[in-house]
Design an enzyme around this catalytic site. Sequence first.
Site, PDB file in Angstrom:
ATOM      1  N   LYS A   9     -10.432  -0.744  10.437  1.00 29.82           N
ATOM      2  CA  LYS A   9     -10.561  -1.933   9.586  1.00 29.82           C
ATOM      3  C   LYS A   9     -10.907  -3.161  10.421  1.00 29.82           C
ATOM      4  O   LYS A   9     -11.018  -4.263   9.893  1.00 29.82           O
ATOM      5  CB  LYS A   9      -9.263  -2.180   8.818  1.00 29.82           C
ATOM      6  CG  LYS A   9      -8.967  -1.106   7.768  1.00 29.82           C
ATOM      7  CD  LYS A   9      -7.812  -1.507   6.897  1.00 29.82           C
ATOM      8  CE  LYS A   9      -7.160  -0.355   6.191  1.00 29.82           C
ATOM      9  NZ  LYS A   9      -7.951   0.219   5.104  1.00 29.82           N
ATOM     10  N   HIS A  52       0.869  -1.186   0.000  1.00 31.95           N
ATOM     11  CA  HIS A  52       0.000   0.000   0.000  1.00 31.95           C
ATOM     12  C   HIS A  52       0.906   1.236   0.000  1.00 31.95           C
ATOM     13  O   HIS A  52       2.021   1.192   0.529  1.00 31.95           O
ATOM     14  CB  HIS A  52      -0.836  -0.064   1.275  1.00 31.95           C
ATOM     15  CG  HIS A  52      -1.879   0.991   1.425  1.00 31.95           C
ATOM     16  ND1 HIS A  52      -1.612   2.240   1.910  1.00 31.95           N
ATOM     17  CD2 HIS A  52      -3.210   0.975   1.153  1.00 31.95           C
ATOM     18  CE1 HIS A  52      -2.730   2.946   1.955  1.00 31.95           C
ATOM     19  NE2 HIS A  52      -3.720   2.206   1.490  1.00 31.95           N
ATOM     20  N   GLN A  97      -4.401  -5.338   6.977  1.00 31.04           N
ATOM     21  CA  GLN A  97      -5.381  -6.275   6.399  1.00 31.04           C
ATOM     22  C   GLN A  97      -5.306  -7.662   7.019  1.00 31.04           C
ATOM     23  O   GLN A  97      -6.043  -8.547   6.593  1.00 31.04           O
ATOM     24  CB  GLN A  97      -5.173  -6.389   4.873  1.00 31.04           C
ATOM     25  CG  GLN A  97      -5.337  -5.089   4.114  1.00 31.04           C
ATOM     26  CD  GLN A  97      -6.776  -4.554   4.102  1.00 31.04           C
ATOM     27  OE1 GLN A  97      -7.728  -5.247   4.494  1.00 31.04           O
ATOM     28  NE2 GLN A  97      -6.931  -3.316   3.676  1.00 31.04           N
ATOM     29  N   ASP A 150       3.138  -4.896   8.238  1.00 31.70           N
ATOM     30  CA  ASP A 150       1.938  -4.057   8.103  1.00 31.70           C
ATOM     31  C   ASP A 150       0.718  -4.966   8.206  1.00 31.70           C
ATOM     32  O   ASP A 150       0.384  -5.692   7.262  1.00 31.70           O
ATOM     33  CB  ASP A 150       1.999  -3.330   6.751  1.00 31.70           C
ATOM     34  CG  ASP A 150       0.714  -2.564   6.449  1.00 31.70           C
ATOM     35  OD1 ASP A 150      -0.218  -2.602   7.274  1.00 31.70           O
ATOM     36  OD2 ASP A 150       0.645  -1.947   5.367  1.00 31.70           O
ATOM     37  N   CYS A 178      -4.695   2.456  -3.645  1.00 37.66           N
ATOM     38  CA  CYS A 178      -3.454   2.999  -3.045  1.00 37.66           C
ATOM     39  C   CYS A 178      -2.295   2.024  -3.246  1.00 37.66           C
ATOM     40  O   CYS A 178      -1.460   1.841  -2.350  1.00 37.66           O
ATOM     41  CB  CYS A 178      -3.617   3.320  -1.571  1.00 37.66           C
ATOM     42  SG  CYS A 178      -4.820   4.605  -1.275  1.00 37.66           S
TER      43      CYS A 178
END
Length: 424
Positions: free
Chosen positions: A244, A141, A221, A218, A382
């Site tokens: 999220k 991203h 997600q 990261d 993104c």
Amino acid sequence: MAGFKRSTAVDSHRNGTRASFDAERHRKDFPILNEKIYGKPLVYLDNAATTQKPKPVIEALSRYYSAGNANIHRGIHYLSQKATDAYDDARTTIQQFLHARDSREIVFVRGATEGINLVAQSYGRNRLTPGDEIVITGLEHHSNIVPWQMLCQQTGARLRVAPVLDNGEVSLDAYEKLLNDRTKLVSIAHVSNALGTINPAKRMIQMAHRVGAPVLLDGAQSAPHLAVDLEDLDCDFFVFSGHKMFAPTGIGVLYGKLDLLEAMPPYQGGGDMISAVSFEKTTYNKVPFKFEAGTPHIAGVIGLGRAIDYVNQIGIDSIFAYEKELLAYATEALLKIPGLRIIGTAKEKASIISFVLADVHPHDIGTILDQEGVAIRAGHHCAMPLMERFKVPATARASFAFYNTKSEIDQLVKAIHSVLEVFG
Ligand code: 7TS
């Protein structure tokens, strides 16, 4: 706050007793799912952008503002103490959810983006020198690309990118070859927001550690969809965004190993991050407070703690197993649509499907689906370099949460057929 509860779904599955996942029951906790869009029931399939909020989270926010609002860490009055306790409890809930060793390793930030920028500036700025290298992958991203480019500009370090294979997996051979004694930092997505690929994070972290490079994972997600065990993964930093994972916007988490956080300078100066201030000299507070300058998003932190309690009650392993079923069902159904091509066919995927449809622009797909009440995302997500890699300007993306159902996927498929009718 309820303590950490590991789901028993997988174990009971092994015993052949896994009860079916009751998405319909969980849907009742999400008031927004009753909304009608242009008179049609909302089919919300844009969960990778942000998830909806369950009643317990909405009620926790309402309760805090109606009966508990006060600033933390600075008042001696009853409400301030109560707010401070709720804030601190949420930190412990998150520590346990992520299997971090110590609650001091949990820093509250605005979201994944701010967490990555904090590490780039506080960890990277003083340590990196010209000739040093930062390794990322081709599926990141923008928030895991741009902060490193900025750091490279500031320090003279160089950004290296591990390429993505045609199926959307990162080439581990190429990744390993990029790692060497100049590698001073590795930052990789746990799950790709645009393709759904689940990276073999533990292996990639071990590879980086072999050359002595710390790793930021990261988890924007991954945290909402699969069990994250930071002790087992052994990454040095981990970030995710509350919005999220069923919590409010504007709150997120940076995890950092205690010794690293202790050695890092503050990111921002202000109240709460100090232990003493004079005009001559300021000494800083202990971690994590050193990184939490100013009045934080107290309600957001409390909401995030409640969201994690909620996820724990369902069980993250049950959520993963159910979403896997949804992914398989949707993949099979979408592949039957003439002209539809799925971008991202990795062996291990989270519940995200990116697709293109003949030569229909993804924005047109998104607009027509919206008329049917089906909310998806269309665009570059993104992840412009990744779009470039697959030679598409954009994709349409459906991303599922545990409150989605197979009948909603049927609605999605039906709506895509109506796109074909228009553009046929
Ligand atoms: N990392 C990944 C893998 C993401 O998917 C996102 C947001 C971020 C970082 C940044 O998170 P933020 O909360 O700080 O903005 N991804 C998306 C998306 O896929 N659609 O909208 C936002």
